[in-house]
Every structure is written in C-alpha cells, then in structure tokens.
Design a protein around this motif. Sequence first.
Motif, PDB file in Angstrom:
ATOM      1  N   ALA A   1       0.833  -1.205   0.000  1.00 58.20           N
ATOM      2  CA  ALA A   1       0.000   0.000   0.000  1.00 58.20           C
ATOM      3  C   ALA A   1       0.868   1.256   0.000  1.00 58.20           C
ATOM      4  N   LEU A   2       1.956   1.231   0.802  1.00 58.00           N
ATOM      5  CA  LEU A   2       2.838   2.415   0.882  1.00 58.00           C
ATOM      6  C   LEU A   2       3.547   2.682  -0.447  1.00 58.00           C
ATOM      7  N   VAL A   3       4.072   1.614  -1.054  1.00 56.87           N
ATOM      8  CA  VAL A   3       4.786   1.792  -2.326  1.00 56.87           C
ATOM      9  C   VAL A   3       3.823   2.241  -3.426  1.00 56.87           C
ATOM     10  N   SER A   4       2.610   1.674  -3.428  1.00 58.05           N
ATOM     11  CA  SER A   4       1.615   2.083  -4.434  1.00 58.05           C
ATOM     12  C   SER A   4       1.244   3.554  -4.233  1.00 58.05           C
ATOM     13  N   SER A   5       1.114   3.972  -2.966  1.00 57.06           N
ATOM     14  CA  SER A   5       0.802   5.379  -2.675  1.00 57.06           C
ATOM     15  C   SER A   5       1.898   6.281  -3.222  1.00 57.06           C
ATOM     16  N   LEU A   6       3.117   5.824  -3.065  1.00 57.09           N
ATOM     17  CA  LEU A   6       4.263   6.611  -3.551  1.00 57.09           C
ATOM     18  C   LEU A   6       4.182   6.815  -5.069  1.00 57.09           C
ATOM     19  N   HIS A   7       3.770   5.764  -5.791  1.00 53.89           N
ATOM     20  CA  HIS A   7       3.610   5.891  -7.256  1.00 53.89           C
ATOM     21  C   HIS A   7       2.463   6.841  -7.587  1.00 53.89           C
ATOM     22  N   MET A   8       1.433   6.834  -6.734  1.00 50.32           N
ATOM     23  CA  MET A   8       0.259   7.650  -7.042  1.00 50.32           C
ATOM     24  C   MET A   8       0.432   9.120  -6.662  1.00 50.32           C
ATOM     25  N   VAL A   9       1.497   9.440  -5.913  1.00 47.25           N
ATOM     26  CA  VAL A   9       1.778  10.844  -5.575  1.00 47.25           C
ATOM     27  C   VAL A   9       1.916  11.656  -6.853  1.00 47.25           C
ATOM     28  N   LYS A  10       2.535  11.064  -7.880  1.00 46.73           N
ATOM     29  CA  LYS A  10       2.739  11.769  -9.159  1.00 46.73           C
ATOM     30  C   LYS A  10       1.385  12.082  -9.817  1.00 46.73           C
ATOM     31  N   MET A  11       0.423  11.177  -9.616  1.00 49.64           N
ATOM     32  CA  MET A  11      -0.853  11.304 -10.315  1.00 49.64           C
ATOM     33  C   MET A  11      -1.814  12.237  -9.562  1.00 49.64           C
ATOM     34  N   SER A  12      -1.970  12.021  -8.265  1.00 53.20           N
ATOM     35  CA  SER A  12      -2.892  12.889  -7.505  1.00 53.20           C
ATOM     36  C   SER A  12      -2.321  13.111  -6.108  1.00 53.20           C
ATOM     37  N   TYR A  13      -1.469  14.080  -6.019  1.00 51.07           N
ATOM     38  CA  TYR A  13      -0.742  14.422  -4.789  1.00 51.07           C
ATOM     39  C   TYR A  13      -1.716  14.760  -3.660  1.00 51.07           C
ATOM     40  N   ASP A  14      -2.766  15.543  -3.992  1.00 47.44           N
ATOM     41  CA  ASP A  14      -3.669  16.038  -2.941  1.00 47.44           C
ATOM     42  C   ASP A  14      -4.401  14.919  -2.218  1.00 47.44           C
ATOM     43  N   VAL A  15      -4.797  13.884  -2.978  1.00 46.23           N
ATOM     44  CA  VAL A  15      -5.526  12.775  -2.332  1.00 46.23           C
ATOM     45  C   VAL A  15      -4.575  12.002  -1.421  1.00 46.23           C
ATOM     46  N   VAL A  16      -3.376  11.677  -1.945  1.00 43.22           N
ATOM     47  CA  VAL A  16      -2.423  10.867  -1.164  1.00 43.22           C
ATOM     48  C   VAL A  16      -1.980  11.633   0.082  1.00 43.22           C
ATOM     49  N   LYS A  17      -1.948  12.963   0.009  1.00 49.44           N
ATOM     50  CA  LYS A  17      -1.502  13.771   1.155  1.00 49.44           C
ATOM     51  C   LYS A  17      -2.425  13.555   2.358  1.00 49.44           C
ATOM     52  N   ARG A  18      -3.682  13.187   2.059  1.00 47.90           N
ATOM     53  CA  ARG A  18      -4.638  12.969   3.158  1.00 47.90           C
ATOM     54  C   ARG A  18      -4.325  11.690   3.944  1.00 47.90           C
ATOM     55  N   TRP A  19      -3.393  10.881   3.450  1.00 48.70           N
ATOM     56  CA  TRP A  19      -3.078   9.612   4.116  1.00 48.70           C
ATOM     57  C   TRP A  19      -1.853   9.733   5.022  1.00 48.70           C
ATOM     58  N   VAL A  20      -1.435  10.973   5.308  1.00 53.30           N
ATOM     59  CA  VAL A  20      -0.211  11.195   6.087  1.00 53.30           C
ATOM     60  C   VAL A  20      -0.280  10.544   7.461  1.00 53.30           C
ATOM     61  N   ASN A  21      -1.445  10.654   8.136  1.00 50.38           N
ATOM     62  CA  ASN A  21      -1.540  10.103   9.500  1.00 50.38           C
ATOM     63  C   ASN A  21      -1.306   8.601   9.507  1.00 50.38           C
TER      64      ASN A  21
END
Length: 873
Positions: free
Chosen positions: A159-179
């Motif tokens: 999940a973490l590595v996939s999120s990292l790939h998706m940062v390029k695509m939609s940074y704002d959504v992934v940023k909500r997963w910081v906690n």
Amino acid sequence: MIKKFDKKDEESGSGSNPFQHLEKSAVLQEARIFNETPINPRRCLHILTKIIYLLNQGEHFGTTEATEAFFAMTRLFQSNDQTLRRMCYLTIKEMANISEDVIIVTSSLTKDMTGKEDVYRGPAIRALCRITDTTMLQAIERYMKQAIVDKVPSVSSSALVSSLHMVKMSYDVVKRWVNEAQEAASSDNIMVQYHALGLLYHLRKNDRLAVTKMLNKFTKSGLKSPFAYCMLIRIASKLLDETEGGHDSPLFDFIESCLRNKNEMVVYEAASAIVHMPNCTARELAPAVSVLQLFCSSPKAALRYAAVRTLNKVAMKHPSAVTACNLDLENLITDSNRSIATLAITTLLKTGSESSVDRLMKQISSFVSEISDEFKVVVVQAISALCQKYPRKHSVMMNFLSNMLRDDGGFEYKRAIVDCIISIIEENPESKETGLAHLCEFIEDCEHTVLATKILHLLGKEGPRTPQPSKYIRFIFNRVVLESEAVRAAAVSALAKFGAQNDDLLPSVLVLMQRCMMDSDDEVRDRATFYMNVLQQKQKALNAAYIFNGLSVSIPGLEKSLHQYTLEPSEKPFDMKTVPLATTPITEQKTEIAPVATSKLPEKLAPSRQDIYQEQLASIPEFQGLGPLFKSSEPVQLTEAETEYVVRCIKHTFARHMVFQFDCTNTLNDQLLQKVVVQMEPSEAYEVIHYILAVSLPYNQPGSCYTLVRLPADDPTAVSCTFSCTMKYLVRDCDPNTGEPDDDGYDDEYVLEDLEVTVADHIQKVLKPNFGAAWEEVGDEFEKEETFALASVRTLDEAVSNIVSFLGMQPCERSDKVPENKNSHVLFLAGVFRGGHDTLVRARLAMADGVTMQVTVRSSVETVVDVILASVG
C-alpha cells in the motif's frame, strides 16, 4: 532425448534462454486456451510468462490484440490456484497502459484486496493502483488507508509503495493519508518503516521546514530499520547541501553519530555521505576514513569493495587523509577479488610517496595480466596521474607501460597506454627518445588505425627535432608499405615533416615520396605529390605554412564560407581571411573513466561556441553587414551573483566593430522588466552606433540585449577602452504567484560595473605546432623589440601566466610550463590580430630582483607590432 549443447553454444548463451525465439502471434494464438473450461493452471501460467517476457523485451502489442489477450486473461480469476492468480496480477500491471477498458477488473481486485487471503492482498493492491486513475481513486481511498496500517507487513508495504507511485498522479488525495503513513513509520517491520519514511519524505520534499521537522522527529526517536536510517542520512545530506549548512549543524552530528550504528549498511552510508560533502576538511573526514579502514579488513567482499572504492574517491581530493590506510590497502592488492585489488592499487598510486613507486610497480605487474581491460584502463590512468606528480620516476613508468603495450588487449586499453606515454613525453623532454622508441615498436604490429595515425602524427611532430631523426624514418616508411590507406596517408605527412626540418635527410625523403606517388589510394598519392612539390622549393616560409603549421580555421566555418562562395559566383578568388578561426587549439582530450561505446557511425563535428554565436548574430538584421565574427570573449560578470538583476557580457569582435551581448536575468518574482537596454559611455574614441533592446524579462527567464560599437578607424592603436554601463528598463510590478503584471509601469535604471576592452579582445589564439618555422615564415620586416621590468611579479610562473592572459595569445611548444629551478625562460606566443594579421611574440624572461622581460614581436603589419608593444608597456 535431451539435446546435447556443445561448448560453443554454452559460451554464446544461446542454449540458456528457453524463450529466445518466441513469436508474438504464436503466443497470442496460445492465449486462446484461457477460454477453455476447466482451466489448466500449469499451461496458463506458462503462456502468461511468455506474454510478460515479450512485453519486457520491448515487443510492441497493438491495442486490439492487447485488449483481447487481457480480456481472455480475466477469465483466469475463476481459478483458485495461488501462483496463477499472482501471475494474473503481474500481467494486469504490465498491460495496464496498452490495453483498453482495464478497469473491468477493479471489482475482482478490490475483492482480493479486502479478502482473507493475505498472499493475494499485497499484489492485488499493487495491480489496482496501476489501473486506477484520479476519478476512481476516491472509491478505493478507504481501503488504501486501512491497508497502510494493516498488521500484515507485505500488505502495508504494498500500500505504501503504491501510494508513492500515485503521488505523481494525484498528490492532494495521497496527502490525506499522512496520519496512516506516520503510524506505519513506527512499525516493527524494517521494510514497512522504510517505505513509510519514503512516502512521508516525498509528500513533504518541497517544504524544507516540514522535512527538517520530520528529520528532527526521527533522529530523536530512533528507527529499527537500517534501510530507513540510510534514507534519513541521504535526506539529511541533501538538506545540508541545499542549506549550505556548516559542519556544526545538528544534521551533520546525526550523520556522524550513524558511524557508530551497529548495522554495517548504515555505517557505510554515513561514511559515504561525509566523504561526498563539498568543502569537507581533513579533520571532518577522519572518522569516516577510519570506519572505511576497518571495512578494508572485513571478511565480506562487498564491504571491502565499498570501502576501497570510497577511499579511492577520497584520495582524489584529500590524498593525505587516506595515507593512514596505506597498510590496509597494500594487504588488499593480493585480494582474490580482482576489482578490489585494482581499486586498492589505484588508490595507493594516488596516495603513495615517491619512494614507494618502484615497489608498487612490481606489485602491479604481478597481477595486471589477470584483470579485465576495463580495470587495466583504470590502472593506466592512475599511473598517468602519478607521472605528473613524480616526474623523476618517468623511466620506471615508461618501462612498465611499454611492457603493458606488448600484452594482449582491446582498443580502449591500448589507447589509454598510448595517451599516457604521449603525456609523459610532453611533460618530460628527457623521456622523449625512449617513449618514441616504445611507440615505434608498437606500431610495427598495431591493428588499430586510430592509434597508428596518432603515433605517426606525434613522430612527425617530435621526431625531426631529436638528435638522430633518421632512425625513425624506417618505422614510418614501413607503414607506407604495409598498412591501410588512412595509416599510409598519415605516414606520408610525417615523412614530409622530416624532409622539411632536416636538410641532410631531404634527398632520401624525396626518393621515398616519389615511391608514395605510385600508391593505389588517391589521398596518399595527392599528399605525396603535394609535399613533393613543396619540399622541392626548399623555402622555409612554404614549409612552415603548408607542412608544419596547417590551416587554423574553423572547419564548419570553412564549409559555410565555401558554400556561400559557390552560391554567389564572383570574379574574385576565395579569401581565406573571411573564414572564422578555430577558437580552441585541438588538444588531445585526456580520457575519462567511462563505459566505452565504440560506434561505427562517423562522429558529427560539433559546432564550436563561436560558430553558434556567428549564427545567432547573423540572424539579427542590424548586424548582417559586419562580416565574419572574429572572436567572442568569455562571459564577464557585471553584477554580483546575489543581486536582484544578474548581468553578464560577451564581447564579440568583428573587423571594424564590436558587439556587446548582455545576458540579463531578473531574479525578482514580483517584477516584469520591459524594453531592457544597457547604455554604454566609452572613455576613448569608440562610438556607440546602435542599441537592440530585450523586449521583456519575466522572472528567472534570461534575455539578451545588444550594443553595437564602431572601433576608431583613424587610430588603429586604440585597442583598449573602458565603458561605464547602466541598465535602463521599464518596471511593471506583478503578482508573484500568477506572474500577472500591472497595467502601468515606471522607468528605472541599475548601474553595472565598468566593462574593459583590452588588447586580448582583438587577438584570436592560434596554435603553431612548430613555432620556429612560423617565426621564419612571418619574417623580420616588421620586427620590434623592447625590454620591460616586471617589478610586482615574484616568480617566472606568475610572469608567464600574466602575459598569456593579458595578450590573449596561444602558448606554443609547451613554453607556458616553466621547468623547475630555472632562473630564465623563453615564452612563445602565437595569434591572429583583428583583420587576419599573423602575430608572433617571443618573450625572454629572467629572474633578478624582479622579473625582466625582453619582448620581440613579429607580424605581417607594422601597426600590430606597435599595438602589442604599446599595450605591454
């Protein structure tokens, strides 16, 4: 029956790959089996493997065939075979970008991702994130948050590595997963912690303050994962570099504390980070070097290699810091791993003292035959650096290199040795004869045309000036008899130089030239005929112009000028003075350590900096009648680097004019500059004719404005002038975020530093390989001589570099290098003065209370001689 492979097959590797001759069409045909029921997992697995293999080999799948195969593969989700299911996930990831409607498998993947089978969940997340676009991301956001904090490490990591790939695509959504990522960063699993840290850093990397806070948090709390520690060290050193933080910074203390970590990987990463820091002092390097020294005696080959490779890098800048490790490095010379042994020896060559050279050479010769060519090149380059450091040891090095030349080896290896021998010959005149003898012996059986022509060129340049030039002629003429056309042509050119320099050899050379005129190749015949006719004239000026010092023009420039001449038929003969000069002398490039790619295509001649400027200026209508560009200076900074506007000037000299190109950069994001011009006030009789504005200078986008100046026609000796410069422009304030300017603006100006035009701006450097011949060619009709006392100069070296930079001329015959412990020296300089007048300077320097200099100038025009003497005075 098992097919028997012979040894040849095994070596070529042809028997080792079962998928070598796969046909795409055949594999797609086989894929129809996916539609059969019941599903045969074993056969389907094999076909999926073939599809993935073809995709990874770069095979192009059309959209239709990819989509068909993809839809057939979705049938395989009906099977419960674990291996087949995971292979399906892999195929989905590979085909995500080439087939249409891949989102059809979303529900199946979501089901697997939230299911009870842990072995499916991680790969399902990875596959799902590959096919998800921004619109669908909201739908799976809840599942992703749960997966990041999942108790199963493989699921959390996926999940973490996939999120990292998706940062390029939609940074704002992934940023909500910081906690959730923060929670994962405190996991006990080393990979989860590492991946969580990676995601947190990439979400914050554009905010330096947030990165600093994150570093402080993790450096205080500590981490379990050595991978995460390595990443923290990299982030810390990057931050140190960006903020130019000193070595008293807490970040540096953290990196240094990692040298005491119990994990070797972390310790090495910290040592490597310290070693690569810019401006690191020997004291700060010491703890890192001592850690690397311990690694040198590690039982693990990878650690020994890492340590010696890093020490090798340190030795380039701080050889004294590595001297303490010399004993450990000497033990590594006999290491069973040849890569480690080579790096150890090259490091020792950089750090060793003069007394240890002989011993090191003996040790190298014991193993040099066992290592690959690539490493042999590294050894040769280290020897070359050592020769420059200890010139007195050239005889030991020369013998060693000549033995290496006799060994088998490829082109790059032989080229490195030849380059090294040539550089020793050039640096140490007393080694010339032995070096030339070794090279002569080498070309007797050299199969590389490039090396043979290079050595023949060197023989032609250096051979005629040796005490016994006749002994080289046999080696050169053998090439005419035995070699390919290119080598034969080079041999003819070398022979001509012997005939031109030595009158007693001329008859013999002419006889050999006559034989070359019968050659089967037209280039060789043409050269022989040309040199034969020049030599028969027995005129020194002709020999100098056509044999010793060839054309010094820009080749692309010559091509353009000739092309232009053919387009406009004219009665006038072609004038060589209209051709731009070659800007830099053609010197041999020192070979860098780089992977070798020998291309069969002919190299395209890159246009020089001056050719590019010539084209740029010719495209401006106001400059079209100025004639060919004579010289372009190096950029001169007219502002400090940190000021709000950065301006640099390039001076372009033409026959009767100068163009000043001002490259301006606006570093204020709340301003737009328009109608930018640099006004110039000359101190002498120079006349400003025309200004060309830079229309607009937005934030951080460089722009150029130009000033055209006429040189004084009535006083040709007025070559130096000081201009006071002021930049004038219209300012329009703008919004820093959007860059939108206000409607109205106001005029403003900015005072720049003064700009000097000196004699060097009127002289183009030209290399004369044989200065004596060129001196005779110009003749003494306009020769003048004066003596000057250089009171402020303390050494001959300083005097030489000052004269070279002041006159802007090219030192010839390596006369810019002053031999050690000498009280007198002769400097030879060559150049062409504006207008195409050859100019030569001979400066005799002598040390007394200061430096006394006797300057003799020769030129084809008297004015030039006066200009140079007046400017030196």
